[in-house]
Design a protein around this motif. Structure first.
Motif, PDB file in Angstrom:
ATOM      1  N   LYS A 182       0.832  -1.212   0.000  1.00 38.82           N
ATOM      2  CA  LYS A 182       0.000   0.000   0.000  1.00 38.82           C
ATOM      3  C   LYS A 182       0.862   1.256   0.000  1.00 38.82           C
ATOM      4  CE  LYS A 182      -3.378  -2.876   1.901  1.00 38.82           C
ATOM      5  NZ  LYS A 182      -3.768  -3.645   3.068  1.00 38.82           N
ATOM      6  N   HIS A 255       2.463   1.216  11.080  1.00 37.17           N
ATOM      7  CA  HIS A 255       2.602   0.402  12.275  1.00 37.17           C
ATOM      8  C   HIS A 255       3.204  -0.957  11.963  1.00 37.17           C
ATOM      9  CE1 HIS A 255      -1.110  -0.752  10.398  1.00 37.17           C
ATOM     10  NE2 HIS A 255      -1.126  -1.860  11.085  1.00 37.17           N
ATOM     11  N   ALA A 313     -10.301   6.080  17.964  1.00 35.06           N
ATOM     12  CA  ALA A 313     -10.951   4.812  17.638  1.00 35.06           C
ATOM     13  C   ALA A 313      -9.989   3.634  17.638  1.00 35.06           C
ATOM     14  CB  ALA A 313     -11.636   4.910  16.278  1.00 35.06           C
ATOM     15  N   GLN A 314      -8.701   3.862  17.950  1.00 34.59           N
ATOM     16  CA  GLN A 314      -7.744   2.779  17.794  1.00 34.59           C
ATOM     17  C   GLN A 314      -7.551   1.984  19.074  1.00 34.59           C
ATOM     18  OE1 GLN A 314      -6.725   1.964  14.803  1.00 34.59           O
ATOM     19  NE2 GLN A 314      -8.037   3.669  14.199  1.00 34.59           N
ATOM     20  N   ALA A 315      -7.334   0.693  18.914  1.00 39.38           N
ATOM     21  CA  ALA A 315      -7.058  -0.162  20.064  1.00 39.38           C
ATOM     22  C   ALA A 315      -5.617  -0.646  20.052  1.00 39.38           C
ATOM     23  CB  ALA A 315      -7.996  -1.363  20.066  1.00 39.38           C
ATOM     24  N   ARG A 319      -0.928   2.032  15.851  1.00 38.98           N
ATOM     25  CA  ARG A 319      -1.900   2.620  14.918  1.00 38.98           C
ATOM     26  C   ARG A 319      -2.386   3.959  15.438  1.00 38.98           C
ATOM     27  NH1 ARG A 319      -4.656  -1.131  11.197  1.00 38.98           N
ATOM     28  NH2 ARG A 319      -6.102   0.565  11.019  1.00 38.98           N
ATOM     29  N   ALA A 378      -5.528  -2.652  25.358  1.00 38.23           N
ATOM     30  CA  ALA A 378      -6.309  -3.336  26.380  1.00 38.23           C
ATOM     31  C   ALA A 378      -5.475  -4.365  27.132  1.00 38.23           C
ATOM     32  CB  ALA A 378      -7.517  -4.007  25.739  1.00 38.23           C
ATOM     33  N   ARG A 445      -6.758   8.781  27.498  1.00 35.44           N
ATOM     34  CA  ARG A 445      -7.361   7.468  27.697  1.00 35.44           C
ATOM     35  C   ARG A 445      -6.318   6.372  27.526  1.00 35.44           C
ATOM     36  NH1 ARG A 445     -11.220   5.190  23.385  1.00 35.44           N
ATOM     37  NH2 ARG A 445      -9.144   4.942  22.543  1.00 35.44           N
ATOM     38  N   ILE A 449      -5.406   3.735  30.489  1.00 32.40           N
ATOM     39  CA  ILE A 449      -5.645   2.295  30.384  1.00 32.40           C
ATOM     40  C   ILE A 449      -4.337   1.518  30.353  1.00 32.40           C
ATOM     41  CG2 ILE A 449      -6.588   0.503  28.902  1.00 32.40           C
ATOM     42  CD1 ILE A 449      -8.775   2.462  28.177  1.00 32.40           C
ATOM     43  N   ARG A 453      -3.676   2.044  34.840  1.00 30.63           N
ATOM     44  CA  ARG A 453      -4.538   0.986  35.357  1.00 30.63           C
ATOM     45  C   ARG A 453      -3.679  -0.092  36.015  1.00 30.63           C
ATOM     46  NH1 ARG A 453      -8.162  -2.359  31.201  1.00 30.63           N
ATOM     47  NH2 ARG A 453      -6.120  -2.505  30.264  1.00 30.63           N
TER      48      ARG A 453
ATOM     49  N   GLU B 114      -4.869  -4.074   8.089  1.00 28.11           N
ATOM     50  CA  GLU B 114      -6.131  -3.443   8.457  1.00 28.11           C
ATOM     51  C   GLU B 114      -7.208  -4.514   8.472  1.00 28.11           C
ATOM     52  OE1 GLU B 114      -6.520   0.880   6.809  1.00 28.11           O
ATOM     53  OE2 GLU B 114      -5.581  -0.390   5.321  1.00 28.11           O
ATOM     54  N   VAL B 119     -10.407  -4.596  16.073  1.00 34.06           N
ATOM     55  CA  VAL B 119     -10.637  -4.696  17.513  1.00 34.06           C
ATOM     56  C   VAL B 119     -11.072  -3.328  18.017  1.00 34.06           C
ATOM     57  CG1 VAL B 119      -9.617  -5.504  19.647  1.00 34.06           C
ATOM     58  CG2 VAL B 119      -8.667  -6.238  17.471  1.00 34.06           C
ATOM     59  N   LEU B 120     -12.083  -3.299  18.854  1.00 33.29           N
ATOM     60  CA  LEU B 120     -12.532  -2.019  19.384  1.00 33.29           C
ATOM     61  C   LEU B 120     -11.651  -1.617  20.560  1.00 33.29           C
ATOM     62  CD1 LEU B 120     -16.355  -2.589  19.228  1.00 33.29           C
ATOM     63  CD2 LEU B 120     -14.980  -1.100  17.789  1.00 33.29           C
ATOM     64  N   PRO B 121     -11.497  -0.331  20.764  1.00 31.61           N
ATOM     65  CA  PRO B 121     -10.721   0.103  21.928  1.00 31.61           C
ATOM     66  C   PRO B 121     -11.464  -0.252  23.212  1.00 31.61           C
ATOM     67  CG  PRO B 121     -11.668   1.981  20.793  1.00 31.61           C
ATOM     68  CD  PRO B 121     -11.940   0.799  19.959  1.00 31.61           C
ATOM     69  N   PRO B 122     -10.714  -0.431  24.288  1.00 30.91           N
ATOM     70  CA  PRO B 122     -11.377  -0.777  25.553  1.00 30.91           C
ATOM     71  C   PRO B 122     -12.332   0.321  25.987  1.00 30.91           C
ATOM     72  CG  PRO B 122      -9.073  -0.228  25.901  1.00 30.91           C
ATOM     73  CD  PRO B 122      -9.270  -0.320  24.437  1.00 30.91           C
ATOM     74  N   GLY B 124     -13.965   0.469  29.148  1.00 36.03           N
ATOM     75  CA  GLY B 124     -13.961   0.817  30.562  1.00 36.03           C
ATOM     76  C   GLY B 124     -12.558   0.817  31.138  1.00 36.03           C
ATOM     77  N   TYR B 125     -12.421   1.359  32.301  1.00 38.95           N
ATOM     78  CA  TYR B 125     -11.133   1.414  32.976  1.00 38.95           C
ATOM     79  C   TYR B 125     -10.822   0.042  33.548  1.00 38.95           C
ATOM     80  CZ  TYR B 125      -7.590   3.084  36.282  1.00 38.95           C
ATOM     81  OH  TYR B 125      -6.440   3.295  36.991  1.00 38.95           O
TER      82      TYR B 125
END
Lengths: 519, 125
Positions: A182, A255, A313-315, A319, A378, A445, A449, A453, B114, B119-122, B124-125
């Motif tokens: 890409k 990334h 929006a990234q986890a 990224r 996470a 955030r 996290i 945390r 991509e 995966v969605l970001p977390p 909650g804490y």
């Protein structure tokens, strides 16, 4: 090589005086990087030597660039003609304050990344040519900042592009190959657009020397298709700089490589695009940029906001950083959309800040990810308890990238907001502040996290320990960010000089054509 | 002569853009090759088309006796050809590696970097 008996008057055809010794500094950054890059390619079988030689060369490069900036601030823009040909026929290397400032920052970033790479690039990576690619990338970046000729700028873009391809695929993991496809195709299309625009430029002006173009713009007939030309340049360089909506190659590829490669890319490559935008938009074609300013402003606002929203929006840690790079590019485009030197000065300060901070951030996140054993936000946790210095450095960098005082991100944002308000573009100032706010939420955030945390029951067994030596480059770049934040006057003054040199390039022309030629 | 070359360049660009918009990497590669040639033609046409002699001086002359052709576009094109050729070679090898490694040359199915369902970001804490 005419003989002494030649009937041709040499003084009309070539530069007859030898350049001052200090003027050699203009080509030294490029020559040094290419020479050492070639040497390291020959030393392919001696991986132990590669890192040391590369680090030493980049250290010298920082010194050379520091000397260059001292020379430029003492005597104004400096020009060196290749092959003794008189301008505008020879290839010119012209350095003004903006080029010298960006070149110095780029070499500092490259030095820090080389220091980090000593502990990050293994023998396989060295055998695959990490260090030669790194030096050739620096040759391309320095060449782009110092070139005084548009076609030469194109060539340096290609040099840095092919080196970045090489760096991107070192290791040849599947996701690297995927990202490189890409990155490769889209960036090649962007440079081809640049070449198309340069072809038209030659057709219209009959010259490729930037100073000569500035001189010839007022003499052109009204029918000259300058608007097409400038739109093409904006499109091509906007794609390079990752401006919305032609920026999706960046989060798709940044990334994937080794973290130190990502740090180099984030620090240097998009800023070369911003540099080229400033050079063509502000210096060469100010009137056309003025007519396109609404378009640029809308693009800037969208780039900032989509970047910040994308980061939210990234986890994945890396990224997320890719989107922060994009958000910063949007802020730099704000300065391009405003007329006058104030906005441009803000963009230049932002560029310097972004080079330092984005590279440092990638390096810090690389260490954090290594420590946590994963780059998923996470899955990390408790980094604050386990590695306080690293977490503290990361927090400072997050503050800096969000534009909070007293770190380096604050001043350029302030300059840009002030410049936007002064010109009645309140919505643009608001977009800057909103994107800063969203970035603060995204990084806050992230920090909450992944760092603050407590570890709890999450599995974090695989993490490596991070040695203090690995922290050194991150700490050095962070220190630079703090210093700029606490003591910004020299940088702001240099950026103002650079911006005035861009908006009124009479000294630039004078350095190319000599004092006796009327602009 | 110029209108003919201009139309030809336009056709080249149209083909190149059409191929670059394809999903399949092999077509995109052909598009890249055509795009490079389109640009070369464009630079050549922009350098003015003349049926003049090459700029070589006769012995004993300081300046050419008549109008000569412009050598600069040819120098520019030569540089551009060398560069675009090396890029094409790199992309060709890269595409081959991608095809071998990822098992597809359809860009819609190259979703390692991509993922289709990110995966969605977390929350909650």
């Amino acid at each position: 090589m005419a003989s002494p008996a030649s009937p041709i008057d040499l003084s009309l055809a070539v530069v007859t005086e030898a350049p001052d010794a200090a003027d050699w500094l203009v080509v030294l950054p490029v020559a040094l990087c290419i020479g050492t890059g070639a040497l390291l390619t020959m030393l392919r079988s001696r991986p132990a030597l590669q890192g040391i030689i590369a680090l030493a060369t980049l250290g010298i490069l920082v010194l050379v660039n520091a000397g260059l900036i001292a020379h430029v601030s003492a005597s104004g823009p400096v020009t060196m003609m290749m092959g003794r040909w008189l301008p505008p026929f020879g290839i010119a290397f012209t350095v003004d304050m903006m080029g010298a400032l960006f070149s110095l920052t780029a070499s500092v970033v490259a030095f820090a990344c080389a220091l980090y790479s000593l502990g990050d690039i293994n023998e396989k990576g060295r055998r695959h040519g990490f260090y030669p690619f790194l030096l050739l990338l620096m040759a391309g970046v320095s060449g782009a900042f110092l070139a005084g000729d548009i076609f030469n700028l194109y060539v340096w873009f290609e040099v840095l592009l092919i080196s970045s391809f090489g760096l991107l695929v070192i290791g040849s993991e599947h996701r690297q190959i995927d990202g490189a496809v890409k990155y490769g195709f889209l960036n090649l299309v962007a440079t081809t657009l640049f070449l198309i625009a340069t072809g038209y430029l030659y057709g219209i002006f009959g010259t490729l020397n930037m100073a000569d173009i500035v001189r010839k713009v007022p003499t052109l007939p009204d029918s000259a298709p300058l608007m097409t030309l400038v739109a093409l340049y904006l499109f091509a360089f906007g794609m390079k700089a990752a401006a919305f909506p032609v920026n999706f190659w960046l989060p798709a590829s940044y990334h994937t490589p080794r973290i130190v490669v990502s740090a180099l890319f984030a620090g240097l490559l998009t800023k070369v695009g911003v540099y080229a935008l400033l050079r063509t938009g502000v210096m060469l074609f100010p009137a056309e940029r003025e007519s396109l300013s609404t378009v640029i402003a809308v693009v800037a606002a969208f780039t900032m906001l989509t970047g910040a929203l994308g980061a939210l929006a990234q986890a994945d840690m890396r990224r997320l950083l890719g989107y922060l790079v994009i958000s910063g590019i949007g802020a730099m485009l704000v300065g391009l959309s405003l007329s006058g030197a104030d906005g441009v000065a803000g963009t230049i300060v932002y560029g310097v800040h972004s080079m330092l901070v984005m590279s440092a951030l990638y390096l810090a996140i690389g260490l954090s990810g290594r420590h946590a054993g994963s780059f998923a936000i996470a899955e990390a946790g408790g980094l604050w308890q386990r590695h306080l210095p690293l977490s503290a450095l990361t927090l400072i960098l997050f503050f800096s990238v969000s534009g909070l005082p007293p770190f380096s991100g604050f001043w350029p944002k302030l300059m840009l907001v002030k410049a936007a308000l002064a010109q009645g573009a309140g919505w643009l100032a608001a977009a800057l502040l909103v994107s800063g706010f969203l970035t603060t939420i995204a990084t806050g955030r992230f920090f909450l996290i992944a760092y603050w945390r407590p570890t709890g029951e999450r599995a974090v067994g695989t993490g490596e320990t991070v040695s203090p030596a690995a922290l050194l480059p991150v700490a050095a770049l962070t220190l630079a960010s703090i210093l700029v934040g606490l003591y910004p006057e020299p940088l702001i003054a240099a950026a103002k000089t650079a911006a005035e040199g861009l908006t009124a390039p009479s000294t630039y022309i004078q350095s190319v054509f000599g004092a006796e030629v009327k602009p | 002569m110029e209108p003919v070359l201009a139309i030809l360049t336009g056709l080249f660009f149209a083909f190149a853009v059409y191929l670059l918009l394809s999903k399949f990497i092999i077509r995109m590669l052909i598009g890249v090759a055509i795009l490079g040639n389109a640009v070369n033609l464009l630079i050549f046409t922009n350098g003015r088309l003349l049926r003049e002699v090459p700029p070589v001086l006769q012995p004993g002359l300081d300046v050419p006796a008549s109008t000569v052709a412009n050598p600069l576009p040819q120098a520019l094109i030569l540089t551009a050809i060398v560069i675009s050729f090396s890029f094409f070679a790199f992309l060709l090898v890269l595409s081959w590696r991608a095809y071998k490694g990822l098992g597809t040359d359809n860009t819609d199915r190259m979703r390692i970097t991509e993922p289709q369902e990110p995966v969605l970001p977390p929350e909650g804490y």
